[in-house]
Design a protein around this motif. Structure first.
Motif, PDB file in Angstrom:
ATOM      1  N   ARG A 122     114.465  74.164  42.300  1.00 37.49           N
ATOM      2  CA  ARG A 122     115.766  73.783  42.864  1.00 37.49           C
ATOM      3  C   ARG A 122     116.047  74.562  44.153  1.00 37.49           C
ATOM      4  NH1 ARG A 122     118.932  70.519  39.781  1.00 37.49           N
ATOM      5  NH2 ARG A 122     118.321  70.266  37.591  1.00 37.49           N
ATOM      6  N   ALA A 123     115.636  75.829  44.188  1.00 38.70           N
ATOM      7  CA  ALA A 123     115.828  76.623  45.404  1.00 38.70           C
ATOM      8  C   ALA A 123     115.007  76.047  46.551  1.00 38.70           C
ATOM      9  CB  ALA A 123     115.424  78.073  45.141  1.00 38.70           C
ATOM     10  N   LEU A 125     114.072  72.839  46.835  1.00 38.52           N
ATOM     11  CA  LEU A 125     114.733  71.593  47.214  1.00 38.52           C
ATOM     12  C   LEU A 125     115.933  71.876  48.116  1.00 38.52           C
ATOM     13  CD1 LEU A 125     114.644  69.548  43.874  1.00 38.52           C
ATOM     14  CD2 LEU A 125     113.409  69.014  45.994  1.00 38.52           C
ATOM     15  N   GLN A 126     116.652  72.938  47.839  1.00 36.37           N
ATOM     16  CA  GLN A 126     117.784  73.304  48.689  1.00 36.37           C
ATOM     17  C   GLN A 126     117.314  73.643  50.094  1.00 36.37           C
ATOM     18  OE1 GLN A 126     120.057  76.677  47.318  1.00 36.37           O
ATOM     19  NE2 GLN A 126     121.851  76.090  48.519  1.00 36.37           N
ATOM     20  N   GLN A 127     116.183  74.328  50.217  1.00 25.41           N
ATOM     21  CA  GLN A 127     115.680  74.700  51.531  1.00 25.41           C
ATOM     22  C   GLN A 127     115.334  73.482  52.380  1.00 25.41           C
ATOM     23  OE1 GLN A 127     112.715  77.775  51.926  1.00 25.41           O
ATOM     24  NE2 GLN A 127     113.367  78.779  50.045  1.00 25.41           N
ATOM     25  N   GLY A 129     116.836  70.548  52.004  1.00 25.54           N
ATOM     26  CA  GLY A 129     117.999  69.665  52.055  1.00 25.54           C
ATOM     27  C   GLY A 129     118.014  68.556  51.035  1.00 25.54           C
ATOM     28  N   GLU A 131     118.774  69.202  47.560  1.00 26.78           N
ATOM     29  CA  GLU A 131     119.346  69.675  46.300  1.00 26.78           C
ATOM     30  C   GLU A 131     120.168  68.586  45.610  1.00 26.78           C
ATOM     31  OE1 GLU A 131     122.140  71.078  49.617  1.00 26.78           O
ATOM     32  OE2 GLU A 131     119.999  70.796  49.280  1.00 26.78           O
ATOM     33  N   HIS A 132     120.770  67.680  46.395  1.00 28.18           N
ATOM     34  CA  HIS A 132     121.580  66.601  45.832  1.00 28.18           C
ATOM     35  C   HIS A 132     120.734  65.485  45.229  1.00 28.18           C
ATOM     36  CE1 HIS A 132     120.390  65.259  49.802  1.00 28.18           C
ATOM     37  NE2 HIS A 132     120.647  64.017  49.405  1.00 28.18           N
ATOM     38  N   ALA A 134     117.848  65.956  43.331  1.00 27.54           N
ATOM     39  CA  ALA A 134     116.888  66.538  42.389  1.00 27.54           C
ATOM     40  C   ALA A 134     116.474  65.573  41.288  1.00 27.54           C
ATOM     41  CB  ALA A 134     117.475  67.813  41.772  1.00 27.54           C
ATOM     42  N   ARG A 148     110.433  65.311  53.138  1.00 25.20           N
ATOM     43  CA  ARG A 148     111.055  66.591  52.770  1.00 25.20           C
ATOM     44  C   ARG A 148     110.571  67.022  51.386  1.00 25.20           C
ATOM     45  NH1 ARG A 148     115.937  68.149  55.543  1.00 25.20           N
ATOM     46  NH2 ARG A 148     116.308  66.769  57.322  1.00 25.20           N
ATOM     47  N   ALA A 152     108.463  70.362  50.268  1.00 29.81           N
ATOM     48  CA  ALA A 152     108.872  71.257  49.179  1.00 29.81           C
ATOM     49  C   ALA A 152     107.739  71.426  48.176  1.00 29.81           C
ATOM     50  CB  ALA A 152     110.120  70.701  48.489  1.00 29.81           C
TER      51      ALA A 152
END
Length: 259
Positions: A122-123, A125-127, A129, A131-132, A134, A148, A152
Motif C-alpha cells: 500500500r505504501a 501504491l501511494q508513492q 499515486g 492508493e485509491h 488498491a 504506474r 510499483a
C-alpha cells in the motif's frame, strides 16, 4: 569501482552481429536514456542487463563481477506493454513479489506476514499515486494507471537497477508528462540506477542524467549483418551543447523519402 562496466561487449546471433565494441562505465544513481533506430539492439542490451541474454564476447560487469545470467531482485523491469497480472487486484499485484520471497513455492502468505507485505504494498501504491485504486483490477485502470502499477510492482523488492523498455510509448502526451515527473521523483527517492529505452529523442534529452545513442559505425551493403551497433554518443545531459539534439536526429533518424 563503477556499478556497471561494459568491456568490448558484443552480442551475435549466428552470423548476425547486433551489438559490438561497447565500452562504458556507469556509476550508481545515474539515469541513462537509450535511443537509436529500430533494430539497433536497444532491447537486446536490456535483456543482457536483465540476465536473459548472455554476452557473445566481452564483459558486462556488475560490481566488478559478470552480471548474473538470470533475473534477480536487484534488477526491476517495466515494459511498454503493461506487465501486470490481470486476475489480481492492484494491491495483490504489488504484494506478489513479497509473497514469493516469503513463500517461494506457493506465492501465498497468511496472517502477520501477509499483513506486513500488504502494508508495504500500500505504501508503494501511494508513492505511484494509486492508493485509491488498491482494490481495482488492471482492466479497470487506464493505460497510465497500469504503467504506474507496473512501476510499483517493479520497485516493490527495492532493486538497485530499474530497466525501462519504452514504458511510455503507448501513452498520450498528457499522461506521458505525468509519468515523466513520476519516474524522476522515483529515481531520486529510491536512488535508482535507471536504463530507459525510448524512440522519442526529445524524451531522451529531457529525462535523466545521461544519453546513449546506439548506431552502426561500420556498414557493408553486401553484408548488412556483419557489423553491429555500438554507443556512438555518450552525453552528459547537463553538458549537452546547443543543437546536438538536431544533429543526432538527422544522423540516427534520417527523413524517409516517399516515392
Amino acid at each position: 569501482m563503477s556499478l556497471l562496466s561494459l568491456r568490448r561487449l558484443e552480442k551475435h546471433y549466428g552470423r548476425q552481429v547486433v551489438l559490438e565494441r561497447m565500452n562504458a562505465d556507469v556509476e550508481e544513481g545515474e539515469f541513462i536514456s537509450i535511443v537509436g533506430a529500430s533494430g539497433c539492439g536497444k532491447t537486446t542490451f536490456l535483456n543482457m542487463m536483465l540476465g536473459i541474454e548472455p554476452p557473445s564476447r566481452g564483459e558486462l560487469l556488475l560490481d566488478g563481477r559478470p552480471i548474473p545470467q538470470e533475473p534477480g531482485e536487484d534488477r526491476g523491469v517495466v515494459f511498454q506493454r503493461y506487465s501486470v497480472f490481470p486476475h489480481l487486484s492492484a494491491l495483490e499485484n504489488v504484494m506478489l513479489g513479497g509473497e514469493f520471497s516469503q513463500a517461494r513455492w506457493l506465492g501465498r502468505t497468511w496472517g502477520a506476514r501477509r499483513r506486513a507485505i500488504a502494508v508495504e504494498a500500500r505504501a508503494m501504491l501511494q508513492q505511484v499515486g494509486l492508493e485509491h485504486a488498491a482494490d481495482k483490477y488492471p482492466h479497470q485502470l487506464s493505460g497510465g494507471m497500469q504503467q504506474r502499477l507496473a512501476l510499483a510492482q517493479a520497485l516493490t523488492k527495492k532493486p538497485r537497477i530499474l530497466l525501462l523498455d519504452e514504458p511510455f510509448g503507448a501513452l498520450d502526451p498528457g499522461i506521458r508528462r505525468e509519468m515523466h515527473q513520476l519516474i524522476t521523483d522515483l529515481w531520486r527517492r529510491h536512488r535508482l540506477t535507471i536504463f530507459m529505452i525510448t524512440h522519442d529523442l526529445r524524451e531522451g534529452f529531457s529525462l535523466g542524467s545521461r544519453l546513449w545513442v546506439f548506431d552502426k559505425v561500420r556498414h557493408d551493403a553486401q553484408a548488412p549483418d556483419a557489423w553491429g551497433a555500438s554507443i556512438t554518443y555518450d552525453i552528459r545531459l547537463d553538458r549537452a551543447p546547443a543543437g546536438l539534439e538536431q544533429r543526432i536526429s538527422a544522423s540516427v533518424y534520417p527523413p524517409r523519402h516517399v516515392a
